[in-house]
Every structure is written in structure tokens, then in C-alpha cells.
Design a protein around this motif. Structure first.
Motif, PDB file in Angstrom:
ATOM      1  N   GLY A  84       0.830  -1.205   0.000  1.00  0.00           N
ATOM      2  CA  GLY A  84       0.000   0.000   0.000  1.00  0.00           C
ATOM      3  C   GLY A  84       0.862   1.251   0.000  1.00  0.00           C
ATOM      4  N   GLY A  85       0.221   2.384   0.329  1.00  0.00           N
ATOM      5  CA  GLY A  85       0.955   3.640   0.443  1.00  0.00           C
ATOM      6  C   GLY A  85       1.277   4.310  -0.880  1.00  0.00           C
ATOM      7  N   VAL A  86       0.825   3.736  -1.997  1.00  0.00           N
ATOM      8  CA  VAL A  86       1.103   4.338  -3.310  1.00  0.00           C
ATOM      9  C   VAL A  86      -0.175   4.935  -3.900  1.00  0.00           C
ATOM     10  CG1 VAL A  86       1.938   3.906  -5.648  1.00  0.00           C
ATOM     11  CG2 VAL A  86       2.995   2.722  -3.706  1.00  0.00           C
ATOM     12  N   ASN A  87      -1.268   4.193  -3.795  1.00  0.00           N
ATOM     13  CA  ASN A  87      -2.573   4.685  -4.259  1.00  0.00           C
ATOM     14  C   ASN A  87      -3.573   4.725  -3.113  1.00  0.00           C
ATOM     15  OD1 ASN A  87      -2.312   5.021  -7.260  1.00  0.00           O
ATOM     16  ND2 ASN A  87      -1.515   2.943  -6.997  1.00  0.00           N
ATOM     17  N   ALA A  88      -3.062   4.672  -1.905  1.00  0.00           N
ATOM     18  CA  ALA A  88      -3.903   4.685  -0.704  1.00  0.00           C
ATOM     19  C   ALA A  88      -3.093   5.281   0.435  1.00  0.00           C
ATOM     20  CB  ALA A  88      -4.315   3.254  -0.344  1.00  0.00           C
ATOM     21  N   PRO A  89      -3.768   5.944   1.384  1.00  0.00           N
ATOM     22  CA  PRO A  89      -3.015   6.623   2.457  1.00  0.00           C
ATOM     23  C   PRO A  89      -2.609   5.709   3.609  1.00  0.00           C
ATOM     24  CG  PRO A  89      -5.349   7.101   2.638  1.00  0.00           C
ATOM     25  CD  PRO A  89      -5.210   6.230   1.435  1.00  0.00           C
ATOM     26  N   TYR A  90      -2.586   4.405   3.398  1.00  0.00           N
ATOM     27  CA  TYR A  90      -2.194   3.459   4.443  1.00  0.00           C
ATOM     28  C   TYR A  90      -1.026   2.604   3.993  1.00  0.00           C
ATOM     29  CZ  TYR A  90      -6.618   4.730   6.580  1.00  0.00           C
ATOM     30  OH  TYR A  90      -7.649   5.440   7.145  1.00  0.00           O
ATOM     31  N   ILE A  91      -0.120   2.347   4.938  1.00  0.00           N
ATOM     32  CA  ILE A  91       1.027   1.476   4.673  1.00  0.00           C
ATOM     33  C   ILE A  91       0.873   0.273   5.597  1.00  0.00           C
ATOM     34  CG2 ILE A  91       3.558   1.284   4.762  1.00  0.00           C
ATOM     35  CD1 ILE A  91       2.253   4.714   4.623  1.00  0.00           C
ATOM     36  N   TRP A  92       0.967  -0.904   5.007  1.00  0.00           N
ATOM     37  CA  TRP A  92       0.697  -2.166   5.710  1.00  0.00           C
ATOM     38  C   TRP A  92       2.032  -2.896   5.794  1.00  0.00           C
ATOM     39  CZ3 TRP A  92      -3.098  -3.987   8.467  1.00  0.00           C
ATOM     40  CH2 TRP A  92      -3.521  -5.309   8.446  1.00  0.00           C
ATOM     41  N   THR A  93       2.438  -3.261   6.999  1.00  0.00           N
ATOM     42  CA  THR A  93       3.754  -3.878   7.137  1.00  0.00           C
ATOM     43  C   THR A  93       3.736  -4.839   8.332  1.00  0.00           C
ATOM     44  OG1 THR A  93       6.130  -3.390   7.283  1.00  0.00           O
ATOM     45  CG2 THR A  93       4.685  -1.988   8.577  1.00  0.00           C
ATOM     46  N   LYS A  94       4.833  -5.506   8.587  1.00  0.00           N
ATOM     47  CA  LYS A  94       4.885  -6.393   9.754  1.00  0.00           C
ATOM     48  C   LYS A  94       6.288  -6.399  10.342  1.00  0.00           C
ATOM     49  CE  LYS A  94       3.588 -10.461   8.285  1.00  0.00           C
ATOM     50  NZ  LYS A  94       3.473 -11.913   8.102  1.00  0.00           N
ATOM     51  N   ILE A  95       6.360  -6.721  11.638  1.00  0.00           N
ATOM     52  CA  ILE A  95       7.664  -6.948  12.254  1.00  0.00           C
ATOM     53  C   ILE A  95       7.764  -8.457  12.430  1.00  0.00           C
ATOM     54  CG2 ILE A  95       9.157  -6.492  14.236  1.00  0.00           C
ATOM     55  CD1 ILE A  95       7.658  -3.914  14.734  1.00  0.00           C
ATOM     56  N   GLU A  96       8.701  -9.072  11.735  1.00  0.00           N
ATOM     57  CA  GLU A  96       8.786 -10.543  11.749  1.00  0.00           C
ATOM     58  C   GLU A  96       8.893 -11.069  13.180  1.00  0.00           C
ATOM     59  OE1 GLU A  96       8.107 -12.464   9.328  1.00  0.00           O
ATOM     60  OE2 GLU A  96       8.139 -10.903   7.779  1.00  0.00           O
ATOM     61  N   GLY A  97       8.209 -12.169  13.450  1.00  0.00           N
ATOM     62  CA  GLY A  97       8.310 -12.826  14.753  1.00  0.00           C
ATOM     63  C   GLY A  97       7.401 -12.230  15.821  1.00  0.00           C
ATOM     64  N   MET A  98       6.570 -11.280  15.445  1.00  0.00           N
ATOM     65  CA  MET A  98       5.670 -10.683  16.452  1.00  0.00           C
ATOM     66  C   MET A  98       4.241 -10.723  15.968  1.00  0.00           C
ATOM     67  SD  MET A  98       7.393  -7.241  17.774  1.00  0.00           S
ATOM     68  CE  MET A  98       8.949  -7.331  18.607  1.00  0.00           C
ATOM     69  N   ASN A  99       3.298 -10.845  16.924  1.00  0.00           N
ATOM     70  CA  ASN A  99       1.915 -10.677  16.510  1.00  0.00           C
ATOM     71  C   ASN A  99       1.603  -9.177  16.471  1.00  0.00           C
ATOM     72  OD1 ASN A  99       0.903  -9.719  19.008  1.00  0.00           O
ATOM     73  ND2 ASN A  99       0.533 -11.800  19.743  1.00  0.00           N
ATOM     74  N   SER A 100       0.401  -8.844  16.015  1.00  0.00           N
ATOM     75  CA  SER A 100       0.093  -7.426  15.757  1.00  0.00           C
ATOM     76  C   SER A 100       0.165  -6.563  17.021  1.00  0.00           C
ATOM     77  CB  SER A 100      -1.300  -7.290  15.160  1.00  0.00           C
ATOM     78  OG  SER A 100      -1.370  -7.876  13.901  1.00  0.00           O
ATOM     79  N   TRP A 101      -0.439  -7.042  18.128  1.00  0.00           N
ATOM     80  CA  TRP A 101      -0.427  -6.206  19.337  1.00  0.00           C
ATOM     81  C   TRP A 101       0.983  -6.098  19.906  1.00  0.00           C
ATOM     82  CZ3 TRP A 101      -3.760  -2.632  20.445  1.00  0.00           C
ATOM     83  CH2 TRP A 101      -5.112  -2.760  20.096  1.00  0.00           C
ATOM     84  N   GLU A 102       1.790  -7.163  19.774  1.00  0.00           N
ATOM     85  CA  GLU A 102       3.189  -7.061  20.234  1.00  0.00           C
ATOM     86  C   GLU A 102       3.927  -6.011  19.401  1.00  0.00           C
ATOM     87  OE1 GLU A 102       3.689 -11.734  21.663  1.00  0.00           O
ATOM     88  OE2 GLU A 102       4.391 -11.138  19.673  1.00  0.00           O
TER      89      GLU A 102
ATOM     90  N   THR B  16      -1.598   1.078  14.094  1.00  0.00           N
ATOM     91  CA  THR B  16      -2.822   0.289  14.317  1.00  0.00           C
ATOM     92  C   THR B  16      -2.497  -1.187  14.111  1.00  0.00           C
ATOM     93  OG1 THR B  16      -4.078   2.133  13.398  1.00  0.00           O
ATOM     94  CG2 THR B  16      -5.267   0.082  13.679  1.00  0.00           C
ATOM     95  N   PRO B  17      -2.879  -2.045  15.077  1.00  0.00           N
ATOM     96  CA  PRO B  17      -2.584  -3.475  14.923  1.00  0.00           C
ATOM     97  C   PRO B  17      -3.475  -4.123  13.868  1.00  0.00           C
ATOM     98  CG  PRO B  17      -3.777  -3.058  16.954  1.00  0.00           C
ATOM     99  CD  PRO B  17      -3.550  -1.728  16.337  1.00  0.00           C
ATOM    100  N   GLY B  18      -2.868  -4.857  12.961  1.00  0.00           N
ATOM    101  CA  GLY B  18      -3.604  -5.455  11.846  1.00  0.00           C
ATOM    102  C   GLY B  18      -4.639  -6.479  12.269  1.00  0.00           C
ATOM    103  N   SER B  19      -4.417  -7.155  13.403  1.00  0.00           N
ATOM    104  CA  SER B  19      -5.365  -8.198  13.824  1.00  0.00           C
ATOM    105  C   SER B  19      -6.729  -7.601  14.151  1.00  0.00           C
ATOM    106  CB  SER B  19      -4.817  -8.950  15.040  1.00  0.00           C
ATOM    107  OG  SER B  19      -4.523  -8.021  16.063  1.00  0.00           O
ATOM    108  N   GLY B  20      -6.787  -6.302  14.423  1.00  0.00           N
ATOM    109  CA  GLY B  20      -8.075  -5.653  14.695  1.00  0.00           C
ATOM    110  C   GLY B  20      -8.953  -5.576  13.470  1.00  0.00           C
ATOM    111  N   PHE B  21      -8.403  -5.888  12.289  1.00  0.00           N
ATOM    112  CA  PHE B  21      -9.166  -5.805  11.043  1.00  0.00           C
ATOM    113  C   PHE B  21      -9.613  -7.178  10.547  1.00  0.00           C
ATOM    114  CE2 PHE B  21      -6.368  -2.078  11.094  1.00  0.00           C
ATOM    115  CZ  PHE B  21      -7.241  -1.061  10.782  1.00  0.00           C
TER     116      PHE B  21
END
Ligand code: PLP
Length: 403
Positions: free
Chosen positions: A336-354, A368-373
């Protein structure tokens, strides 16, 4: 005593954003004086543009005069505004009388669920904007929550993953479903192309389903080859409703204004027009959007209004580019982040809230934690580009502390 609506008890862990606020407040009381930067909620970055505030002032003053006063009006919105929306963004695609102006895409999503009733079957992109599922839960459309699959047993979740480039496999959606589809997508930032939407529309036709197309971020699309409305696809009027909003392009998150398109060609199984029933819902439980706010929006459809909107969007999309580039340079894969104002990413080895907690604790940034979606959002976090430029620049410096 009055019994509690049992469906409300099924909502998972409260709504996502109150939970973020709770964690943020807890962090701040343990770390007083820390200046957190919010790249969390998708609120707008700057104040309203002058052409709109001038019109709001005039419209308010007019309400105090005999000639300018409006009482109850046309529940579907003032005709000039509906025409301006069509002439500016839907020329040749739909007609002004297909539009219902409302107080925002979120409340109208709730009213659409009321329209279809609690026996409607829902299919949602997973992850997706939480309102689609939560409003259906409240109405009792969803069955029970299954903690094993982390979803409701009567909803079809359509996973949007890195592997399918965030465009879901919809072929298992049951006959006669409501398919919620958001493009540009919140939270993944993915945008469906013409071919993908053409296939989706053909599927909905064959499958006798209705697509509820959420185009709240359509003005943020930078690539002119990508569709900004489902009605750019031939035949979509027979299978799709589009919801849209003044919130994101014009900064109306506090003023509240949006529109829903229910084309006259869209029919129920029994052949009756969906728009007729929708009109009944609107006149029964809504009564139309504020006249003052509608006049403010009307002023936005002048050349200078549209130019000022474009300038704000360019600022936001430059923010998105800055955040995305910084994350990529630090070695994170981003979407994302090219045609939408959101960038979606992850930190390897962690869940969303971590990951959320780590970004807050180490970089002092709220994301914003992705698991909430939805279940397929697990492991991801979302950064919003709706910040002031200075905060975004400061945030990318702080992101280095994550390494
Ligand atoms: N649709 C999507 C996908 C959103 O992300 C949002 C707000 O974040 C909305 C709709 C809500 O729009 P509105 O402010 O018009 O209710």
C-alpha cells in the motif's frame, strides 16, 4: 429491567480504536511527558479548506433569515449537491437520482445492514474495515464467534494476503450474499484493477450477490489506470452499491457527510428495486444530512475547491511515500501507500499487538494493529499517512530506534 441486546456481547474486545486509546493512555500514565506521534487512526491531517469554511459560515447565517431558512429537506440530499457529485466524479456512469447524501460512510454502512436485515449472508475481505462485521454482529447477521478460526461462523472471510496480492478468492462466497469490498483498501492499501473488478462483477451477477463497494479513499488513487468507482465496470449498476465519503478527501471527519449510490437497475431476488426500500430506510430512521454541511460540500465542487482538495491529497500521499520509503530502507516489506493513504507492514516474529506495543514503546509512535481488522491481519500493523508533515518527518527519524 430491560434485557441487553445479546448480539452486543458478541463484539470482540470492543471496537479497535477505543482499545488503542486505552493502551496509549496506559503507556502515557507510566511514561509521563512522552510525546507520542499518532500514525494510527485515519483522521485527516489539516483544517478545512477556506472555500468550504466560507460556505459553511454563509449557510449558517442564511438559516437565520426567512428566505434562507431550511427545515426538513430532501432526505436524499439537496439536488444541486447530488448533481455536482455526478458531474464531477460519475459523469456518464450513474444519475443524480441514484445518490443518497448522508452523514458519512460509517453510519450508512449500518443503515445498509438494516436494509438487508438479519438474514443476509455477509462476505468480507479479511482484513477489512471493522464496521462491516461489527454492525452485522449487532444486527444478529453473523452467528457465533469462533475463537478457533477467530471469526464469526456465518460470515465468509475472504483472506487478502501477500500471496494473493491482497485480492481475495471470492469463489466460495455463497449464492445471494452481500459482498463488502473496499478499494483502495483500508487497511492493506491495495487497489483492485479493472480486470479484477470486472471478474468480481461477473461473479456477483452469476452468484446473485450484491457488492457493497466502499470507495471512501478513491480520490487518493494516483494511477489514472486504476478504477475509482465500481460503476466504471460495465454491468456494475445491476449488482453493486457504492458508499463514499467527504471525510478523507475534504477533511469532513468532524462535519460528517458522505453519499451512497443505489442505482435504479439494482433489484432484489423478487425483482423489486433496492433503491425503493433504501429510500424507505432513509426516510424512516435518518431524515437527511445537515443542510449547512451539504452547502459546505457544494462549495468544494468549484475549480478552486477541487484544487485545494488535490493539494491536501498530494500532501497526504507524500507523507505516505516518506513513511513507506523509511520502512523499506530499514528492511521492512511494505504494501500500500502508493494509491492509498495506508502502509501495511509487519515486524517478523511478532503478533500485531506485540508489534503495536513495540512501536509505541521504542519509537513512541502509535500505529494500528492489523489483527483488529480480521484474522488475516494478524502479524501486520498499519501506518496512516494522515499526519502533519512535521510529525511524519519526526516519526521516520524515531522509526530507526526500532532496529
Ligand atoms: N470506509 C472506510 C474504508 C473507512 O476507512 C472509513 C473511515 O475510516 C469510513 C468508511 C468512514 O467514513 P465516514 O467518516 O464518512 O463515516
Amino acid at each position: 429491567m430491560v434485557m441487553r441486546n445479546k448480539n452486543l456481547a458478541k463484539l470482540q474486545a470492543g471496537y479497535l480504536f477505543p482499545e488503542i486509546t486505552r493502551r496509549k493512555n496506559e503507556f502515557l500514565s507510566a511514561n509521563p511527558g512522552v510525546d507520542l506521534i499518532s500514525l494510527g487512526i485515519g483522521d485527516t491531517a489539516g483544517p478545512l479548506i477556506p472555500v468550504i469554511t466560507d460556505a459553511l459560515v454563509k449557510a449558517s447565517e442564511a438559516m437565520g433569515t426567512n428566505d434562507g431558512y431550511y427545515g426538513y429537506g430532501d432526505e436524499r440530499g439537496i439536488p444541486e449537491l447530488r448533481s455536482a457529485i455526478v458531474d464531477t466524479w460519475y459523469k456518464g456512469l450513474i444519475e443524480a437520482d441514484d445518490i443518497f447524501v448522508n452523514d458519512g460512510a460509517k453510519p450508512d454502512t449500518g443503515r445498509l445492514q438494516v436494509l438487508f436485515g438479519n438474514e443476509a449472508h455477509l462476505a468480507v475481505q479479511d482484513p477489512s474495515y471493522p464496521v462491516y462485521v461489527d454492525s452485522a454482529v449487532i444486527l444478529g447477521q453473523t452467528g457465533e464467534y469462533d475463537s478457533g478460526s477467530e471469526g464469526f461462523d456465518e460470515i465468509t472471510y475472504m483472506p487478502c494476503t501477500v500471496e494473493n496480492e491482497f485480492f481475495p478468492d471470492y469463489t466460495k462466497v455463497p449464492h445471494g450474499s452481500l459482498i463488502f469490498f473496499c478499494s483502495p483498501n483500508n487497511p492493506t492499501g491495495a487497489v483492485a484493477n479493472h480486470d479484477q473488478l470486472r471478474d468480481l462483477v461477473s461473479f456477483a451477477k452469476l452468484n446473485k450477490s450484491i457488492i457493497i463497494f466502499d470507495a471512501a479513499y478513491s480520490r487518493f488513487i494516483q494511477d489514472s489506470n486504476l478504477p475509482r468507482s465500481i460503476y466504471e465496470i460495465e454491468g456494475a449498476k445491476e449488482v453493486a452499491i457504492e458508499v463514499n465519503s467527504f471525510s478523507k478527501p475534504f477533511g469532513f471527519t468532524g462535519l460528517r457527510l458522505g453519499w451512497t449510490i443505489v442505482p435504479k437497475e439494482l433489484k432484489f431476488e423478487d425483482g423489486s428495486p433496492v433503491a425503493k426500500d433504501y429510500s424507505r430506510i432513509i426516510t424512516t430512521i435518518f431524515n437527511g444530512a445537515s443542510i449547512i454541511v451539504q452547502k459546505g460540500a457544494l462549495a468544494a465542487f468549484t475549480d478552486s475547491g477541487l484544487q485545494q482538495m488535490q493539494d491536501q491529497i498530494s500532501l497526504t500521499m507524500e507523507n505516505a511515500r516518506i513513511i513507506k520509503t523509511a520502512l523499506n530502507n530499514l528492511g521492512y516489506s511494505t504494501y500500500g501507500g502508493v494509491n492509498a493513504p495506508y502502509i501495511w507492514t509487519k515486524i517478523e516474529g511478532m503478533n500485531s499487538w506485540e508489534a503495536f506495543d513495540r512501536v509505541m514503546e521504542e519509537a513512541n509512535i502509535v500505529c494500528t494493529p492489523g489483527s483488529g481488522f480480521g484474522p488475516s491481519g494478524e502479524g501486520f500493523i498499519r501506518f496512516s499517512a494522515f499526519g502533519k508533515r512535521q510529525s511524519v518527518l519526526e516519526a521516520v527519524v524515531r522509526l530507526k530506534d526500532l532496529m
